[in-house]
Motif scaffolding. Sequence first.
Motif, PDB file in Angstrom:
ATOM      1  N   SER A 125       0.822  -1.203   0.000  1.00 33.90           N
ATOM      2  CA  SER A 125       0.000   0.000   0.000  1.00 33.90           C
ATOM      3  C   SER A 125       0.853   1.250   0.000  1.00 33.90           C
ATOM      4  CB  SER A 125      -0.926   0.005   1.225  1.00 33.90           C
ATOM      5  OG  SER A 125      -0.162   0.144   2.416  1.00 33.90           O
ATOM      6  N   ALA A 126       2.155   1.103   0.249  1.00 29.46           N
ATOM      7  CA  ALA A 126       3.073   2.241   0.255  1.00 29.46           C
ATOM      8  C   ALA A 126       3.727   2.463  -1.103  1.00 29.46           C
ATOM      9  CB  ALA A 126       4.153   2.042   1.317  1.00 29.46           C
ATOM     10  N   ASP A 127       3.412   1.636  -2.093  1.00 29.47           N
ATOM     11  CA  ASP A 127       3.981   1.797  -3.432  1.00 29.47           C
ATOM     12  C   ASP A 127       3.472   3.104  -4.041  1.00 29.47           C
ATOM     13  OD1 ASP A 127       4.892   1.610  -6.007  1.00 29.47           O
ATOM     14  OD2 ASP A 127       3.873  -0.262  -6.490  1.00 29.47           O
ATOM     15  N   PRO A 128       4.364   4.043  -4.383  1.00 31.83           N
ATOM     16  CA  PRO A 128       3.916   5.340  -4.905  1.00 31.83           C
ATOM     17  C   PRO A 128       3.083   5.235  -6.172  1.00 31.83           C
ATOM     18  CG  PRO A 128       6.248   5.391  -4.337  1.00 31.83           C
ATOM     19  CD  PRO A 128       5.829   3.967  -4.274  1.00 31.83           C
ATOM     20  N   SER A 129       3.364   4.246  -7.021  1.00 34.40           N
ATOM     21  CA  SER A 129       2.629   4.119  -8.274  1.00 34.40           C
ATOM     22  C   SER A 129       1.152   3.866  -8.043  1.00 34.40           C
ATOM     23  CB  SER A 129       3.215   2.986  -9.127  1.00 34.40           C
ATOM     24  OG  SER A 129       3.058   1.737  -8.480  1.00 34.40           O
ATOM     25  N   ALA A 130       0.807   3.334  -6.887  1.00 38.50           N
ATOM     26  CA  ALA A 130      -0.604   3.119  -6.547  1.00 38.50           C
ATOM     27  C   ALA A 130      -1.131   4.245  -5.676  1.00 38.50           C
ATOM     28  CB  ALA A 130      -0.763   1.781  -5.822  1.00 38.50           C
ATOM     29  N   LYS A 131      -0.356   4.648  -4.681  1.00 41.96           N
ATOM     30  CA  LYS A 131      -0.846   5.618  -3.697  1.00 41.96           C
ATOM     31  C   LYS A 131      -1.167   6.968  -4.316  1.00 41.96           C
ATOM     32  CE  LYS A 131      -1.879   6.520   0.560  1.00 41.96           C
ATOM     33  NZ  LYS A 131      -2.938   5.766   1.260  1.00 41.96           N
ATOM     34  N   VAL A 177      14.755   5.809  -2.307  1.00 45.25           N
ATOM     35  CA  VAL A 177      13.388   6.300  -2.422  1.00 45.25           C
ATOM     36  C   VAL A 177      12.533   5.495  -1.447  1.00 45.25           C
ATOM     37  CG1 VAL A 177      11.372   6.559  -3.913  1.00 45.25           C
ATOM     38  CG2 VAL A 177      13.661   6.941  -4.845  1.00 45.25           C
ATOM     39  N   TRP A 178      11.897   6.211  -0.511  1.00 42.99           N
ATOM     40  CA  TRP A 178      11.067   5.565   0.496  1.00 42.99           C
ATOM     41  C   TRP A 178       9.621   6.022   0.367  1.00 42.99           C
ATOM     42  CZ3 TRP A 178      13.228   1.943   3.644  1.00 42.99           C
ATOM     43  CH2 TRP A 178      14.609   1.972   3.842  1.00 42.99           C
ATOM     44  N   GLY A 179       8.700   5.098   0.479  1.00 46.76           N
ATOM     45  CA  GLY A 179       7.287   5.415   0.593  1.00 46.76           C
ATOM     46  C   GLY A 179       6.775   4.831   1.893  1.00 46.76           C
ATOM     47  N   HIS A 196      10.452   0.574  -0.551  1.00 53.24           N
ATOM     48  CA  HIS A 196      11.814   1.084  -0.729  1.00 53.24           C
ATOM     49  C   HIS A 196      12.358   0.693  -2.089  1.00 53.24           C
ATOM     50  CE1 HIS A 196      16.311   0.655  -0.398  1.00 53.24           C
ATOM     51  NE2 HIS A 196      16.132   1.924  -0.061  1.00 53.24           N
ATOM     52  N   SER A 197      13.027   1.623  -2.742  1.00 51.01           N
ATOM     53  CA  SER A 197      13.737   1.324  -3.984  1.00 51.01           C
ATOM     54  C   SER A 197      14.922   2.258  -4.064  1.00 51.01           C
ATOM     55  CB  SER A 197      12.823   1.518  -5.203  1.00 51.01           C
ATOM     56  OG  SER A 197      12.563   2.899  -5.407  1.00 51.01           O
ATOM     57  N   THR A 198      15.788   2.013  -5.038  1.00 51.21           N
ATOM     58  CA  THR A 198      16.886   2.930  -5.300  1.00 51.21           C
ATOM     59  C   THR A 198      16.494   3.806  -6.467  1.00 51.21           C
ATOM     60  OG1 THR A 198      17.992   1.457  -6.876  1.00 51.21           O
ATOM     61  CG2 THR A 198      18.529   1.187  -4.531  1.00 51.21           C
ATOM     62  N   THR A 199      17.249   4.856  -6.723  1.00 56.04           N
ATOM     63  CA  THR A 199      16.907   5.751  -7.818  1.00 56.04           C
ATOM     64  C   THR A 199      16.930   5.024  -9.144  1.00 56.04           C
ATOM     65  OG1 THR A 199      19.236   6.431  -7.858  1.00 56.04           O
ATOM     66  CG2 THR A 199      17.671   7.859  -6.703  1.00 56.04           C
ATOM     67  N   GLN A 200      17.781   3.996  -9.272  1.00 57.12           N
ATOM     68  CA  GLN A 200      17.806   3.224 -10.513  1.00 57.12           C
ATOM     69  C   GLN A 200      16.467   2.517 -10.708  1.00 57.12           C
ATOM     70  OE1 GLN A 200      20.128   3.193  -8.204  1.00 57.12           O
ATOM     71  NE2 GLN A 200      22.088   3.677  -9.159  1.00 57.12           N
TER      72      GLN A 200
END
Length: 406
Positions: free
Chosen positions: A117-123, A164-166, A176-180
Amino acid sequence: MAPIDSDDSTTAGQGAEPRAGRRRAARYVVPVAVMGVAAATIGLVPALADSGDPDLPEVTAQQLIEKIARSDVQQLSGTVRISTDLGLPDLGGLESGLMSGMSGGPGAGGGDDEGSSADPSAKLTELVTGTHTLRVAADGPDRQKLSLLEDAAEYSLIHDGKDVWGYDSKSNEVYHSTTQDGAERPAEKAPATPKDFTEQALKAVDDTTSVTVDGTAQVAGRDAYRLVIKPRQSGSTVGAISVAVDAKTGMPLKFTLTPSGGGAAVVDAGFTRVSFSKPDASTFDFTPPKGAKVTEGDEMPETPERKQKPKSDGGLAEELGGLKVVGEGWNAIAAFDTGGQGLPTASAGGDLGGFLGSFGDQVKGDFGSGTVFKTRLVNALITDDGKVYAGAVTKDALVKAAEAAK
């Protein structure tokens, strides 16, 4: 309040002229970006009402556009109120599920593999409807934070260096992901501030566009010029775009898109508070709270959307069955072929076909028959044989485009 540039207009011909193909494509991207987020994101909000008409030196529209282009604000913090009124039907939250499913977020896979639910592409798809309050902060290109304030909850998206944190406080989930990784997820960069929307709108400026300076305003306590962008053509659903441009920094402080059909704005995004001082370094610190579920970006469930890669020769156009942009100026329409996959019919799709069809207008012509789905900005015609025509144009314009393609 008399306009500073009364009848004079500026076009892209007075500056660097983008290629015709990119201009037409940009005009399609503008409403889609707004619709997909944010489209992202805005009904005039009383808290955003302009106050006062400051006495500022006269400028031309071209000078103001150049001022926006030169603006290089690296540090800021503030609060943005953003409202979207696309006139979408109330589906009881179904529209959010559909959109997040399209982006590979929650609801895309279902079950235990539905993602975070913290994935920015959805939120961030929640910005497609209603009114929202955002807190934003930036300290250069490597440190930004956006927080979506909700009832008794908050969602934050933090970019700090490579990370990158959501974080969704309601579910206590972390993405969490990296900029790549993040670079491949365009929804994480969805437009959310007046500057984001303005950059998209200015890509659509060409000789089919009127651009004027219509006086001054004060937004978030700062003096600003008012830039007005209008289509010269009839048939577009876009009435006008108004941008309040900070007189000192050139940064857009407020963006308002009103439809040609009248009524409240479709998109209205503006700062209610803004500071150009350096934010405290702790603003961008983030450590997953104790007990939070942490999902790494490369562990997200694979969906068709996440697996898609740009084709070497066709890119998006190839993926969408040869995407074409037909028409000119603000009347440009994106057309593509789904390969015969139209809406489910009553016999093939049962109740689903009737349910989807109930939200559209049935149309017929030499092209056959189809359904037009309408919002206050972006409309789309899906023919029964699977062809799609979409753009910020009227229903009649879509039908004419389908007729011309036969």
